[in-house]
Design a protein around this motif. Structure first.
Motif, mmCIF file in Angstrom:
data_model
loop_
_atom_site.group_PDB
_atom_site.id
_atom_site.type_symbol
_atom_site.label_atom_id
_atom_site.label_comp_id
_atom_site.label_asym_id
_atom_site.label_seq_id
_atom_site.Cartn_x
_atom_site.Cartn_y
_atom_site.Cartn_z
ATOM 1 N N PHE A 108 1.500 11.356 9.349
ATOM 2 C CA PHE A 108 2.496 10.815 8.688
ATOM 3 C C PHE A 108 3.179 9.607 9.281
ATOM 4 N N LEU A 109 2.989 9.795 10.622
ATOM 5 C CA LEU A 109 3.474 8.416 11.502
ATOM 6 C C LEU A 109 2.439 7.237 11.058
ATOM 7 N N VAL A 110 1.343 7.435 11.000
ATOM 8 C CA VAL A 110 0.276 6.550 10.589
ATOM 9 C C VAL A 110 0.719 5.901 9.198
ATOM 10 N N ILE A 111 0.870 7.026 8.262
ATOM 11 C CA ILE A 111 1.307 6.446 7.009
ATOM 12 C C ILE A 111 2.747 5.822 6.790
ATOM 13 N N ASN A 112 3.559 5.993 7.538
ATOM 14 C CA ASN A 112 4.646 5.555 7.402
ATOM 15 C C ASN A 112 4.757 3.909 8.105
ATOM 16 N N MET A 113 4.031 3.924 9.286
ATOM 17 C CA MET A 113 3.644 2.460 9.798
ATOM 18 C C MET A 113 3.123 1.616 8.958
ATOM 19 N N VAL A 114 1.883 2.225 8.090
ATOM 20 C CA VAL A 114 1.362 1.306 7.153
ATOM 21 C C VAL A 114 2.253 0.996 5.949
ATOM 22 N N LEU A 115 3.171 2.049 5.505
ATOM 23 C CA LEU A 115 4.085 1.695 4.403
ATOM 24 C C LEU A 115 5.019 0.778 4.888
ATOM 25 N N PHE A 116 5.651 0.725 6.040
ATOM 26 C CA PHE A 116 6.514 -0.442 6.613
ATOM 27 C C PHE A 116 5.990 -1.570 6.485
ATOM 28 N N TRP A 117 4.632 -1.671 7.119
ATOM 29 C CA TRP A 117 3.990 -3.170 7.156
ATOM 30 C C TRP A 117 3.880 -3.579 5.924
ATOM 31 N N ILE A 118 3.165 -2.803 5.088
ATOM 32 C CA ILE A 118 2.911 -3.354 3.622
ATOM 33 C C ILE A 118 4.267 -3.778 2.769
ATOM 34 N N ILE A 119 5.517 -2.924 3.176
ATOM 35 C CA ILE A 119 6.749 -3.532 2.693
ATOM 36 C C ILE A 119 7.178 -4.682 3.060
ATOM 37 N N SER A 120 6.924 -4.878 4.610
ATOM 38 C CA SER A 120 7.350 -6.249 5.061
ATOM 39 C C SER A 120 6.612 -7.339 4.573
ATOM 40 N N LEU A 121 5.465 -7.076 3.878
ATOM 41 C CA LEU A 121 4.530 -8.259 3.540
ATOM 42 C C LEU A 121 4.957 -8.582 2.149
ATOM 43 N N THR A 127 11.198 -8.468 8.194
ATOM 44 C CA THR A 127 10.140 -8.813 8.990
ATOM 45 C C THR A 127 10.137 -7.942 10.343
ATOM 46 N N PHE A 128 9.108 -7.754 10.825
ATOM 47 C CA PHE A 128 8.978 -7.140 12.092
ATOM 48 C C PHE A 128 8.553 -8.309 13.164
ATOM 49 N N PHE A 129 8.899 -9.561 13.048
ATOM 50 C CA PHE A 129 8.448 -10.686 13.976
ATOM 51 C C PHE A 129 6.994 -10.810 14.491
ATOM 52 N N ASN A 130 6.185 -10.405 13.229
ATOM 53 C CA ASN A 130 4.714 -10.536 13.650
ATOM 54 C C ASN A 130 4.143 -9.724 14.780
ATOM 55 N N ASN A 131 4.876 -8.468 15.200
ATOM 56 C CA ASN A 131 4.386 -7.779 16.415
ATOM 57 C C ASN A 131 4.076 -6.366 15.906
ATOM 58 N N PRO A 132 3.010 -5.929 15.843
ATOM 59 C CA PRO A 132 2.615 -4.634 15.585
ATOM 60 C C PRO A 132 3.477 -3.506 16.274
ATOM 61 N N LEU A 133 3.818 -3.853 17.673
ATOM 62 C CA LEU A 133 4.586 -3.014 18.518
ATOM 63 C C LEU A 133 5.816 -2.513 17.863
ATOM 64 N N ASN A 134 6.435 -3.701 17.310
ATOM 65 C CA ASN A 134 7.938 -3.354 16.688
ATOM 66 C C ASN A 134 7.781 -2.505 15.667
ATOM 67 N N ILE A 135 6.707 -2.569 14.472
ATOM 68 C CA ILE A 135 6.342 -1.665 13.694
ATOM 69 C C ILE A 135 6.263 -0.046 14.251
ATOM 70 N N PHE A 136 5.440 -0.082 15.173
ATOM 71 C CA PHE A 136 5.575 1.508 15.874
ATOM 72 C C PHE A 136 6.793 1.829 16.328
ATOM 73 N N THR A 137 7.567 1.023 17.062
ATOM 74 C CA THR A 137 8.912 1.366 17.512
ATOM 75 C C THR A 137 9.857 1.685 16.369
ATOM 76 N N PHE A 138 10.045 0.698 15.369
ATOM 77 C CA PHE A 138 10.703 0.945 14.155
ATOM 78 C C PHE A 138 10.484 2.181 13.552
ATOM 79 N N THR A 139 9.195 2.374 13.371
ATOM 80 C CA THR A 139 8.840 3.794 12.766
ATOM 81 C C THR A 139 9.467 4.923 13.575
ATOM 82 N N ILE A 140 8.867 5.071 14.758
ATOM 83 C CA ILE A 140 9.191 6.142 15.503
ATOM 84 C C ILE A 140 10.860 6.462 15.487
#
Length: 163
Positions: A108-121, A127-140
């Motif tokens: 579910f963490l992976v699913i949520n990260m992908v969902l947030f990334w897709i929605i940011s697109l 935006t997550f400022f084009n940083n994958p670590l930001n998506i991970f941190t935000f999702t956690i």
């Protein structure tokens, strides 16, 4: 002819029992917030609104991991996320129940990260400022805050229909 009706009744009972068992399983997994699906969707959107708002507030105040530039974008992100999440998680639990159990819900963490990334697109105000670590941190952070709210919702008798 009577035998066919009896078989149909037995099959209907088995189908109902399986459906009830599946509903109880997903409720016990913590996915459903209420037995009534319409109320579950409403509660999910409300919990996600509060959780998203809190995490975005922390992001603005302490460390910028995400940015949302309009109130319309805020609501659009939350509603889209809630609908996508509900659909995908229902399918995941129904079709890949054992995977969820074996991964201890990390899927579910992976699913949520992908969902947030897709929605940011999709939503240009988010935006997550084009940083994958930001998506991970935000999702956690989002999942932690949302867990606190969902535990409250599931334990509160007046929300669940009790006295």
């Amino acid at each position: 002819m009577n035998n066919d009706n009896d078989n149909k009744d037995i099959i209907d009972e088995i189908d109902k029992a399986l459906e009830d068992r599946e509903k109880k399983r997903t409720y016990k997994l913590g996915y459903f917030l209420h037995n009534n699906f319409s109320i579950h969707i409403l509660l999910t959107v409300i919990v996600n609104l509060f959780s998203f708002g809190i995490v975005m507030g922390f992001s603005k105040e302490f460390f910028e991991i995400a940015d949302i530039s309009s109130i319309q974008g805020f609501f659009l992100v939350v509603v889209m996320y809630s609908l996508f999440e509900t659909t995908i998680k229902m399918l995941t639990i129904s079709l890949f129940y054992k995977v969820v159990i074996h991964t201890l819900g990390i899927i579910f963490l992976v699913i949520n990260m992908v969902l947030f990334w897709i929605i940011s697109l999709i939503v240009h105000d988010f935006t997550f400022f084009n940083n994958p670590l930001n998506i991970f941190t935000f999702t956690i952070l989002f999942m932690i805050v949302r867990t606190l709210f969902t535990v409250y919702v599931r334990k509160t008798k007046w929300i669940q229909g009790g006295a």
